[in-house]
Design an enzyme around this catalytic site. Structure first.
Site, PDB file in Angstrom:
ATOM      1  N   ASN A 169       4.066  22.456 -16.599  1.00 23.33           N
ATOM      2  CA  ASN A 169       5.169  23.298 -17.072  1.00 23.33           C
ATOM      3  C   ASN A 169       4.611  24.569 -17.681  1.00 23.33           C
ATOM      4  O   ASN A 169       3.395  24.721 -17.820  1.00 23.33           O
ATOM      5  CB  ASN A 169       5.984  22.540 -18.130  1.00 23.33           C
ATOM      6  CG  ASN A 169       6.989  21.569 -17.526  1.00 23.33           C
ATOM      7  OD1 ASN A 169       7.399  21.717 -16.378  1.00 23.33           O
ATOM      8  ND2 ASN A 169       7.395  20.590 -18.313  1.00 23.33           N
ATOM      9  N   TYR A 177       6.811  10.468  -8.657  1.00 27.41           N
ATOM     10  CA  TYR A 177       6.884  11.609  -7.728  1.00 27.41           C
ATOM     11  C   TYR A 177       6.787  11.176  -6.271  1.00 27.41           C
ATOM     12  O   TYR A 177       7.593  11.586  -5.439  1.00 27.41           O
ATOM     13  CB  TYR A 177       5.800  12.634  -8.072  1.00 27.41           C
ATOM     14  CG  TYR A 177       6.139  13.371  -9.349  1.00 27.41           C
ATOM     15  CD1 TYR A 177       6.096  12.702 -10.567  1.00 27.41           C
ATOM     16  CD2 TYR A 177       6.543  14.686  -9.349  1.00 27.41           C
ATOM     17  CE1 TYR A 177       6.439  13.330 -11.739  1.00 27.41           C
ATOM     18  CE2 TYR A 177       6.889  15.329 -10.529  1.00 27.41           C
ATOM     19  CZ  TYR A 177       6.833  14.650 -11.714  1.00 27.41           C
ATOM     20  OH  TYR A 177       7.185  15.270 -12.880  1.00 27.41           O
ATOM     21  N   HIS A 204      14.211  20.110 -11.385  1.00 21.18           N
ATOM     22  CA  HIS A 204      13.441  21.250 -10.859  1.00 21.18           C
ATOM     23  C   HIS A 204      13.928  21.652  -9.458  1.00 21.18           C
ATOM     24  O   HIS A 204      13.123  21.922  -8.569  1.00 21.18           O
ATOM     25  CB  HIS A 204      11.939  20.931 -10.808  1.00 21.18           C
ATOM     26  CG  HIS A 204      11.312  20.715 -12.141  1.00 21.18           C
ATOM     27  ND1 HIS A 204      10.576  21.662 -12.804  1.00 21.18           N
ATOM     28  CD2 HIS A 204      11.302  19.627 -12.961  1.00 21.18           C
ATOM     29  CE1 HIS A 204      10.126  21.182 -13.950  1.00 21.18           C
ATOM     30  NE2 HIS A 204      10.567  19.949 -14.069  1.00 21.18           N
TER      31      HIS A 204
END
Ligand code: HEM
Length: 496
Positions: free
Chosen positions: A126, A336, A53
């Site tokens: 998403n 993350y 991303h």
């Protein structure tokens, strides 16, 4: 009157154009510290791009509650109709690097950071309600097949379809990716989904499983391959242009947030695995419940500071919103924050893009770029437990209700059954029109044209399990594809 140009230490700079030299022909004096400083800063202007991303577009805006869902959650941001919460969005493509063209065929990321009074809630979703795989072990390999081949340094359709053929559960997501939805016109014309199952609990401690859906008000608009190719020929940054210009012109994009809700106990009896990320929940059984409206109405003053520095993480939840047993989600809870510590540094949550509107009091200390105050005004309260009444304390009242788990810990083998093909079959045979199916066949045939025959045959076999017409349609479209010179599909032997 113009502002003073200063050093980073605040002193006025005499010149930003002329080096200090011994005579007009040089050489340069090392004591021209501001020149050294300028060159050193340039060398440090880049940070690592996101491992996935990397190319993204962001905006700031507001979420407003329009419907009462307090029966499901005690989260403060949903506490009353009319309540507003600031949001930072970032949309992205998955595979392309930071300089990649916007209008490429890919899944889009749909990240929202809600700056609630109880801390930040991140929805890192998403534009598709499902995903390619359902076990986190497969994520790094999957992403590797989307990125560049280590030898050719080219994207490799051979690797992509080889991987997908080995993971038949991916066919649902690959079908969406190769359909018209695979190239949205820009982020304003796509939906967003939390994709995973999450949980909510209410003030009485009653838990429900929940799916999040953000539905675009702008309508779905997409490009065909040919339209996207032409567009990329004239601009690589069409999303940035469309989004930035729309917001500057006051045409603020909006989405309605809906949730699907399942009572906690029903997960055991509902007939499918509600924590399987490769499946949607049927809307007939779990209808959409309206919650509120998202409006993105400000362009960030500085792209790097607010969009590149934005650090989204599924681990950021607030009391009343929780995780679920979905093992992919559980892995993301780790991945993350770890990525942010590497990409942005330990104190990434204190950067302006991420700094919560809620007060922050913790006992983490110091380290590189500890540029913010994180004490409570009591210098003695720098450890815990301690004797000080004004020191930060945990509050058991925000603890989520206990979750009953009665199962054997084991590496449960992944079994592919017909259930993995039921939803893509419905999508293919009942949702898509004849024309959409034709374009799906052509898009997929085009994407796999450079692949070896063995990879193609393995993928056709997966399509056949979805629907015989799907396999036939892609085979026929493949036969009419122009021959593509083999470059990246040449198998690299183990010896190499
Ligand atoms: C185990 C599976 C997954 C892992 C390990 C993983 C890992 C990552 C990592 C490391 C990043 C880069 C973060 C950064 O540097 O800022 C990222 C970005 C992202 N991922 Fe995942 N991911 C997984 C699955 C998913 C799924 C299922 C979705 C969507 C439902 C998703 C959506 C995103 C989005 C939207 C971003 C970009 C966030 C942004 O805008 O900054 N990922 N992922």
């Amino acid at each position: 009157m113009s502002q003073r140009l200063t050093t980073t230490a605040g002193a006025t700079v005499p010149s930003n154009e002329t080096s200090k030299t011994a005579g007009p022909r040089g050489p340069l004096l090392l004591e021209d510290y501001q020149l050294i400083e300028k060159l050193a800063h340039q060398n440090r202007e880049r940070i690592p791009e996101r491992v996935v991303h990397a190319k993204g577009w962001g905006a700031q805006g507001t979420f407003t509650v329009t419907h009462d869902i307090t029966q499901y959650t005690c989260a403060d941001l949903f506490s009353e109709v009319g309540k507003k919460t600031e949001v930072l969005s970032r949309w992205s493509t998955v595979a392309g690097e930071q300089g990649a063209a916007d209008a490429e065929r890919d899944v889009r990321g749909f990240s929202l950071k809600f700056f609630t009074e109880q801390g930040n809630w991140d929805m890192v979703g998403n534009n598709t309600p499902i995903f390619f795989v359902r076990d986190a072990y497969k994520f790094p390999d999957f992403i590797r097949t989307q990125k560049r081949h280590p030898k050719t340094n080219l994207r490799s359709p051979e690797a992509m379809f080889d991987f997908w053929a080995g993971q038949p559960e991916s066919v649902h997501q690959v079908t969406i990716l190769m359909s018209d939805r695979g190239i949205p016109k820009n982020p304003m014309h796509m939906n967003g989904y939390g994709s995973h199952t999450f949980s909510m609990w209410n003030k009485d401690g009653v838990r429900h499983w929940v799916k999040f859906h953000f539905r675009t008000h702008q309508g779905h608009k997409t490009y065909t391959n040919e339209e996207a190719e032409r567009l990329i020929g004239s601009t690589r940054d069409s999303y940035q242009e469309d989004l930035f210009n729309a917001i500057e012109a006051g045409e603020y994009p909006k989405w309605t947030l809906f949730i699907q809700v399942m009572p906690e106990q029903e997960a055991e009896t509902c007939g499918f695995n509600p924590f399987d990320l490769t499946k949607v929940w049927p809307h007939s059984d779990y209808p959409l419940i309206e919650v509120g409206e998202l409006e993105m109405n400000r362009n960030p003053e500085n792209y790097f500071q607010f969009v590149e520095n934005a650090a989204y993480s599924p681990s950021n939840v607030v009391p009343g919103i929780g995780f679920s047993p979905d093992k992919m989600l559980q892995a993301r809870i780790f991945a993350y924050a770890d990525a942010h510590r590497y990409r942005l540094g330990t104190h990434y949550e204190a950067l302006p893009a991420n700094a919560p509107k809620a007060d922050v009091h913790h006992y983490h200390k110091d380290g590189a770029m500890r540029f913010f105050r994180n004490d409570t005004g009591n210098p003695n309260a720098y450890y815990e437990p301690n004797q000080y009444e004004d020191a930060p304390r945990a509050d058991p009242a925000v603890q989520e209700p206990p979750m009953k788990i009665d199962a054997e810990a084991f590496r449960h083998p992944q079994v592919i059954t017909d259930e993995d093909f039921v939803q893509p079959r419905k999508l293919y045979a009942e949702v898509l029109s004849d024309d959409e199916r034709k374009r799906l066949h052509q898009n997929m045939a085009g994407a796999m044209a450079p692949c070896s025959d063995s990879v193609k045959e393995r993928w056709y076999a997966v399509l056949g399990r979805v629907h015989p017409d799907y396999e036939k349609g892609v085979r026929e479209a493949s036969e009419s594809q122009p021959a593509i010179p083999v470059t990246d599909s040449t198998p690299v032997t183990a010896a190499e």
